[in-house]
Scaffold this motif. Sequence first.
Motif, PDB file in Angstrom:
ATOM      1  N   UNK A 118     -62.129  18.710 -10.233  1.00 62.04           N
ATOM      2  CA  UNK A 118     -61.857  19.139 -11.739  1.00 62.04           C
ATOM      3  C   UNK A 118     -63.264  20.236 -11.987  1.00 62.04           C
ATOM      4  N   UNK A 119     -62.857  21.293 -12.442  1.00 65.82           N
ATOM      5  CA  UNK A 119     -63.986  22.113 -12.655  1.00 65.82           C
ATOM      6  C   UNK A 119     -63.743  23.071 -13.931  1.00 65.82           C
ATOM      7  N   UNK A 120     -64.808  23.651 -14.745  1.00 69.77           N
ATOM      8  CA  UNK A 120     -64.503  24.351 -15.927  1.00 69.77           C
ATOM      9  C   UNK A 120     -63.985  25.649 -15.597  1.00 69.77           C
ATOM     10  N   UNK A 121     -63.037  26.187 -16.576  1.00 74.90           N
ATOM     11  CA  UNK A 121     -62.482  27.287 -16.416  1.00 74.90           C
ATOM     12  C   UNK A 121     -62.463  27.970 -18.110  1.00 74.90           C
ATOM     13  N   UNK A 122     -63.492  28.992 -18.133  1.00 77.39           N
ATOM     14  CA  UNK A 122     -63.883  29.854 -17.127  1.00 77.39           C
ATOM     15  C   UNK A 122     -65.071  29.014 -16.837  1.00 77.39           C
ATOM     16  N   UNK A 123     -65.550  29.547 -15.524  1.00 75.11           N
ATOM     17  CA  UNK A 123     -66.706  28.690 -14.967  1.00 75.11           C
ATOM     18  C   UNK A 123     -67.091  29.769 -13.561  1.00 75.11           C
ATOM     19  N   UNK A 124     -68.459  29.102 -13.212  1.00 74.48           N
ATOM     20  CA  UNK A 124     -68.935  29.836 -12.192  1.00 74.48           C
ATOM     21  C   UNK A 124     -68.127  29.698 -11.008  1.00 74.48           C
ATOM     22  N   UNK A 125     -67.756  31.112 -10.492  1.00 69.68           N
ATOM     23  CA  UNK A 125     -66.439  31.137  -9.342  1.00 69.68           C
ATOM     24  C   UNK A 125     -66.591  30.188  -8.186  1.00 69.68           C
ATOM     25  N   UNK A 165     -61.492  13.783  -7.096  1.00 68.88           N
ATOM     26  CA  UNK A 165     -62.662  12.975  -6.146  1.00 68.88           C
ATOM     27  C   UNK A 165     -64.028  13.273  -6.938  1.00 68.88           C
ATOM     28  N   UNK A 166     -63.999  14.658  -7.628  1.00 72.79           N
ATOM     29  CA  UNK A 166     -65.214  15.220  -8.075  1.00 72.79           C
ATOM     30  C   UNK A 166     -65.050  15.971  -9.424  1.00 72.79           C
ATOM     31  N   UNK A 167     -65.823  15.776 -10.483  1.00 74.28           N
ATOM     32  CA  UNK A 167     -65.641  16.631 -11.538  1.00 74.28           C
ATOM     33  C   UNK A 167     -66.998  17.155 -11.588  1.00 74.28           C
ATOM     34  N   UNK A 168     -66.987  18.556 -11.877  1.00 79.40           N
ATOM     35  CA  UNK A 168     -67.911  19.466 -12.015  1.00 79.40           C
ATOM     36  C   UNK A 168     -68.211  19.826 -13.520  1.00 79.40           C
ATOM     37  N   UNK A 169     -69.344  19.470 -13.856  1.00 81.56           N
ATOM     38  CA  UNK A 169     -69.864  19.954 -15.305  1.00 81.56           C
ATOM     39  C   UNK A 169     -70.945  21.195 -15.229  1.00 81.56           C
ATOM     40  N   UNK A 170     -71.156  21.882 -16.180  1.00 82.32           N
ATOM     41  CA  UNK A 170     -72.093  22.978 -16.281  1.00 82.32           C
ATOM     42  C   UNK A 170     -72.547  23.346 -17.783  1.00 82.32           C
ATOM     43  N   UNK A 171     -73.780  22.724 -18.052  1.00 84.43           N
ATOM     44  CA  UNK A 171     -74.139  22.963 -19.363  1.00 84.43           C
ATOM     45  C   UNK A 171     -75.629  23.000 -19.385  1.00 84.43           C
ATOM     46  N   UNK A 172     -76.353  23.919 -19.911  1.00 78.87           N
ATOM     47  CA  UNK A 172     -75.721  25.202 -20.493  1.00 78.87           C
ATOM     48  C   UNK A 172     -74.706  26.038 -19.418  1.00 78.87           C
ATOM     49  N   UNK A 173     -73.791  26.559 -20.283  1.00 75.63           N
ATOM     50  CA  UNK A 173     -72.667  27.053 -19.185  1.00 75.63           C
ATOM     51  C   UNK A 173     -72.687  28.573 -19.110  1.00 75.63           C
TER      52      UNK A 173
END
Length: 389
Positions: A118-125, A165-173
Amino acid sequence: MRLANRMSRLGTESAFEVLGKAVALERAGRRVVHLEIGEPDFGTPPHVVAAVERALEDGLTKYVPSPGIPELREAVAAHLRSRGRATASPEQVVITPGGKPVLFFTMLALCEPGDEVIYPDPGFPMYASIADFTGARPVPLPLREENDFRVDPEELAGLVTDRTKLLILNSPQNPCGSVLTTEDVEAVARIAIERDLVVLTDEIYSSLSYSGRCPSVLDVDGMAERTVLLDGWSKTFAMTGFRLGYGVFPPALVEPVTRLMVNSVSCVPAFNQHGAVAALEGPWDVVDQMREEFRVRRDLLVDGLNKIKGISCLTPGGAFYAFPNVRGLGLPCEVLADRLLTEAGVACLPGTAFGAQGDGYLRLSYANSRGNRREALSAIDDLVSRAVI
Ligand code: PLP
């Protein structure tokens, strides 16, 4: 030549493609303002450059241990402890050539066909691209403007399955500039613990939060043993070309990730690692000054964008990107970004370069000088009033 099937699943980063187009226009004599690439326009701090020069003069030009020189692994662990960000031991720190390999190595080590990421969308490609490359299924977690582009824990809970399996977070985004709140990270951590997820928290913009230290899932008890922390020197110290990043891994991942280092790049150049030690030791006022300058540019850019009819832009809480909503202009964002480059000489990225949820937005990097920003704003305004609406 027949490429391996997996290559069809590996994407790319549009920022580099747009940069290539912009440079081609410049070579043909056109003036271009670069708002596409996420790179501070400041020089690398002189004390870092001096440390690298000293290391080169001392002949530190040979192989060093794959996970990093001990001085740097210790400096990273001490830095994270002193900032209250993590209590990891130096043995959990792996020094990598940029932050990106932390993503690559973590997913190569963990993900198999059938797994879900699971990854953030919009997010780092790179998140979806690398997940896909490993054979796992990338599952987008929408970040919505009405929720300030933050993770909605309820929506996240609905996406978790037995295969996650994996959750990706990004903050500051990147690209939205959003910052998770303490309540957000607590709610997300509860889900990660309940559903036994590994979390990769991408904190490459940690030093670029405009309202103090950014909350992290690592602040929550029970998360350290299931969390990979990604950070590095690229953005914090204007050292993108040094290719220096680090991961802090749960103990079980350190050996596999080190083996991936051995099999791919062997180690990060020793002289760069000595520069990285100097950067962490400080002085840090250069970082604070850079952030304050970015804050001024952010306010000027967001203010200018909001004055253009058909554009509205939230004020980002971190990183150095504005993510204006351009739906009011009535043009697909890809067409708008292309016309801004070719007709107005402003290089920026369509929101869709960051996932389907980025439709209707542009990403403008304000890690560029004030003069250029003014020029870009008037070129956008001009194009919009002349041609679009
Ligand atoms: N993570 C995010 C969210 C980024 O925006 C970037 C770079 O743009 C990276 C990771 C990778 O940084 P590095 O240049 O250190 O590989």
